[in-house]
Design a protein around this motif. Sequence first.
Motif, PDB file in Angstrom:
ATOM      1  N   THR A 114       0.829  -1.206   0.000  1.00  0.00           N
ATOM      2  CA  THR A 114       0.000   0.000   0.000  1.00  0.00           C
ATOM      3  C   THR A 114       0.864   1.257   0.000  1.00  0.00           C
ATOM      4  N   GLY A 115       1.996   1.222   0.710  1.00  0.00           N
ATOM      5  CA  GLY A 115       2.894   2.368   0.713  1.00  0.00           C
ATOM      6  C   GLY A 115       3.577   2.566  -0.632  1.00  0.00           C
ATOM      7  N   LEU A 116       4.008   1.468  -1.243  1.00  0.00           N
ATOM      8  CA  LEU A 116       4.671   1.563  -2.551  1.00  0.00           C
ATOM      9  C   LEU A 116       3.724   2.079  -3.628  1.00  0.00           C
ATOM     10  N   ALA A 117       2.459   1.733  -3.523  1.00  0.00           N
ATOM     11  CA  ALA A 117       1.496   2.197  -4.524  1.00  0.00           C
ATOM     12  C   ALA A 117       1.461   3.720  -4.578  1.00  0.00           C
ATOM     13  N   MET A 118       1.635   4.356  -3.435  1.00  0.00           N
ATOM     14  CA  MET A 118       1.644   5.826  -3.405  1.00  0.00           C
ATOM     15  C   MET A 118       3.003   6.375  -3.797  1.00  0.00           C
ATOM     16  N   ARG A 119       4.077   5.762  -3.313  1.00  0.00           N
ATOM     17  CA  ARG A 119       5.421   6.299  -3.589  1.00  0.00           C
ATOM     18  C   ARG A 119       5.810   6.172  -5.056  1.00  0.00           C
ATOM     19  N   GLU A 120       5.400   5.085  -5.685  1.00  0.00           N
ATOM     20  CA  GLU A 120       5.805   4.876  -7.077  1.00  0.00           C
ATOM     21  C   GLU A 120       5.156   5.873  -8.027  1.00  0.00           C
ATOM     22  N   ARG A 121       4.075   6.500  -7.589  1.00  0.00           N
ATOM     23  CA  ARG A 121       3.466   7.531  -8.443  1.00  0.00           C
ATOM     24  C   ARG A 121       4.403   8.719  -8.650  1.00  0.00           C
ATOM     25  N   GLY A 122       5.274   8.944  -7.677  1.00  0.00           N
ATOM     26  CA  GLY A 122       6.219  10.054  -7.782  1.00  0.00           C
ATOM     27  C   GLY A 122       7.534   9.671  -8.428  1.00  0.00           C
ATOM     28  N   GLY A 123       7.590   8.458  -8.965  1.00  0.00           N
ATOM     29  CA  GLY A 123       8.818   8.008  -9.604  1.00  0.00           C
ATOM     30  C   GLY A 123       9.675   7.193  -8.652  1.00  0.00           C
ATOM     31  N   LEU A 124      10.721   6.622  -9.217  1.00  0.00           N
ATOM     32  CA  LEU A 124      11.611   5.786  -8.419  1.00  0.00           C
ATOM     33  C   LEU A 124      12.553   6.655  -7.595  1.00  0.00           C
ATOM     34  N   GLY A 125      12.863   6.147  -6.437  1.00  0.00           N
ATOM     35  CA  GLY A 125      13.773   6.854  -5.546  1.00  0.00           C
ATOM     36  C   GLY A 125      14.262   5.909  -4.473  1.00  0.00           C
ATOM     37  N   ARG A 126      15.056   6.448  -3.580  1.00  0.00           N
ATOM     38  CA  ARG A 126      15.657   5.615  -2.535  1.00  0.00           C
ATOM     39  C   ARG A 126      14.604   4.900  -1.688  1.00  0.00           C
ATOM     40  N   ALA A 127      13.548   5.618  -1.304  1.00  0.00           N
ATOM     41  CA  ALA A 127      12.519   5.027  -0.453  1.00  0.00           C
ATOM     42  C   ALA A 127      11.827   3.865  -1.153  1.00  0.00           C
ATOM     43  N   VAL A 128      11.590   4.006  -2.465  1.00  0.00           N
ATOM     44  CA  VAL A 128      10.948   2.929  -3.216  1.00  0.00           C
ATOM     45  C   VAL A 128      11.839   1.696  -3.234  1.00  0.00           C
ATOM     46  N   TYR A 129      13.125   1.884  -3.516  1.00  0.00           N
ATOM     47  CA  TYR A 129      14.039   0.744  -3.582  1.00  0.00           C
ATOM     48  C   TYR A 129      14.212   0.079  -2.215  1.00  0.00           C
ATOM     49  N   GLU A 130      14.195   0.876  -1.168  1.00  0.00           N
ATOM     50  CA  GLU A 130      14.320   0.298   0.177  1.00  0.00           C
ATOM     51  C   GLU A 130      13.099  -0.551   0.519  1.00  0.00           C
ATOM     52  N   ASP A 131      11.900  -0.054   0.196  1.00  0.00           N
ATOM     53  CA  ASP A 131      10.694  -0.826   0.487  1.00  0.00           C
ATOM     54  C   ASP A 131      10.610  -2.071  -0.383  1.00  0.00           C
ATOM     55  N   ARG A 132      11.061  -1.962  -1.610  1.00  0.00           N
ATOM     56  CA  ARG A 132      11.079  -3.156  -2.467  1.00  0.00           C
ATOM     57  C   ARG A 132      12.034  -4.210  -1.893  1.00  0.00           C
ATOM     58  N   ALA A 133      13.144  -3.763  -1.376  1.00  0.00           N
ATOM     59  CA  ALA A 133      14.101  -4.699  -0.773  1.00  0.00           C
ATOM     60  C   ALA A 133      13.489  -5.373   0.460  1.00  0.00           C
ATOM     61  N   ARG A 134      12.753  -4.608   1.242  1.00  0.00           N
ATOM     62  CA  ARG A 134      12.071  -5.195   2.408  1.00  0.00           C
ATOM     63  C   ARG A 134      11.045  -6.233   1.961  1.00  0.00           C
ATOM     64  N   LEU A 135      10.329  -5.911   0.896  1.00  0.00           N
ATOM     65  CA  LEU A 135       9.325  -6.828   0.392  1.00  0.00           C
ATOM     66  C   LEU A 135       9.977  -8.125  -0.091  1.00  0.00           C
ATOM     67  N   LYS A 136      11.120  -7.998  -0.736  1.00  0.00           N
ATOM     68  CA  LYS A 136      11.824  -9.185  -1.229  1.00  0.00           C
ATOM     69  C   LYS A 136      12.293 -10.056  -0.076  1.00  0.00           C
TER      70      LYS A 136
END
Length: 293
Positions: free
Chosen positions: A254-276
């Motif tokens: 749910t958090g990534l759905a909002m963050r990815e709208r603003g493009g890729l960035g450090r926070a997106v990659y960190e949350d993706r890593a947590r998800l993995k």
Amino acid sequence: MQPNYQLDIFADSLSVQRTNDLVAGLVNLDHTASRQSLRHLVAVDPNHAGLPQFQVLCDFVDHWLETRNDPNWPRTHSAVAAEEKLIRENIIPAAAVMGNAGVDLVRKCWCILARSSERVCVTPEHYDYFAAELYLRGQQFHDAVRTAKKIPGAEMRAAAQRWMGLGYYGCGEPDLARSAVLRYAWLAPRQFDAFVDEIEDKELDRDWSDFQADLGELDATWFPAWCAHEKKAGTSILDNLPTTDGGMAYRLVTGLAMRERGGLGRAVYEDRARLKRLNESFFAFYMRHRDNP
């Protein structure tokens, strides 16, 4: 206007007429009319196949009237439990002789018993005779939701979420129902498949089947995260999320759905890593649907 509970509107035999009168008296919980109609039925058709069941039902209406006329009834939880068992084990089988009217009779009794359960403050640990369960059986869905919501810590109790999910569906509140369903998936994953069958909602059934097709190796605690990813989660659940891997995945998706709208960035990659780190299979499913990996 009183509903018409005739068993056969085209038949005009005395036996059918007396049976219709008896059924109407029973549905109205009218012990005088029921007893009188039973005597009349026996007089015109002493070999009527339904007489044993009708006798059970008339005895029950007599008993029901006696208990309801006692202003102090019920005094204990055990009194409510005894009535629940009586209805479930004896009255439901006997009421089958009444056809659809028997269903109406039983539902009416469940609602009366639900109010009694509330009056003596039966707790949800007594599942079968807690008010929310009884209101559901009586198809009083608003009351089922009302009593379930009052349970302390309801958001983290599987039974409360089941009552709320079924109740909200019955009230025609699909978004609120979906939130309760997702919480139930977290709290009772082993019972979730049976819960989906119980709800009988085509959309939920389809979503559950699609989840199993996509991520069949994962249990139901991951279903809310899948729904969030597929934008089928209804209103976002923000508070009291479980600390299971599936619950944390829901929060991340749910958090990534909002963050990815603003493009890729450090926070997106960190949350993706947590998800993995939570589960590689779910992460692979998630990444297959990304336009910007």
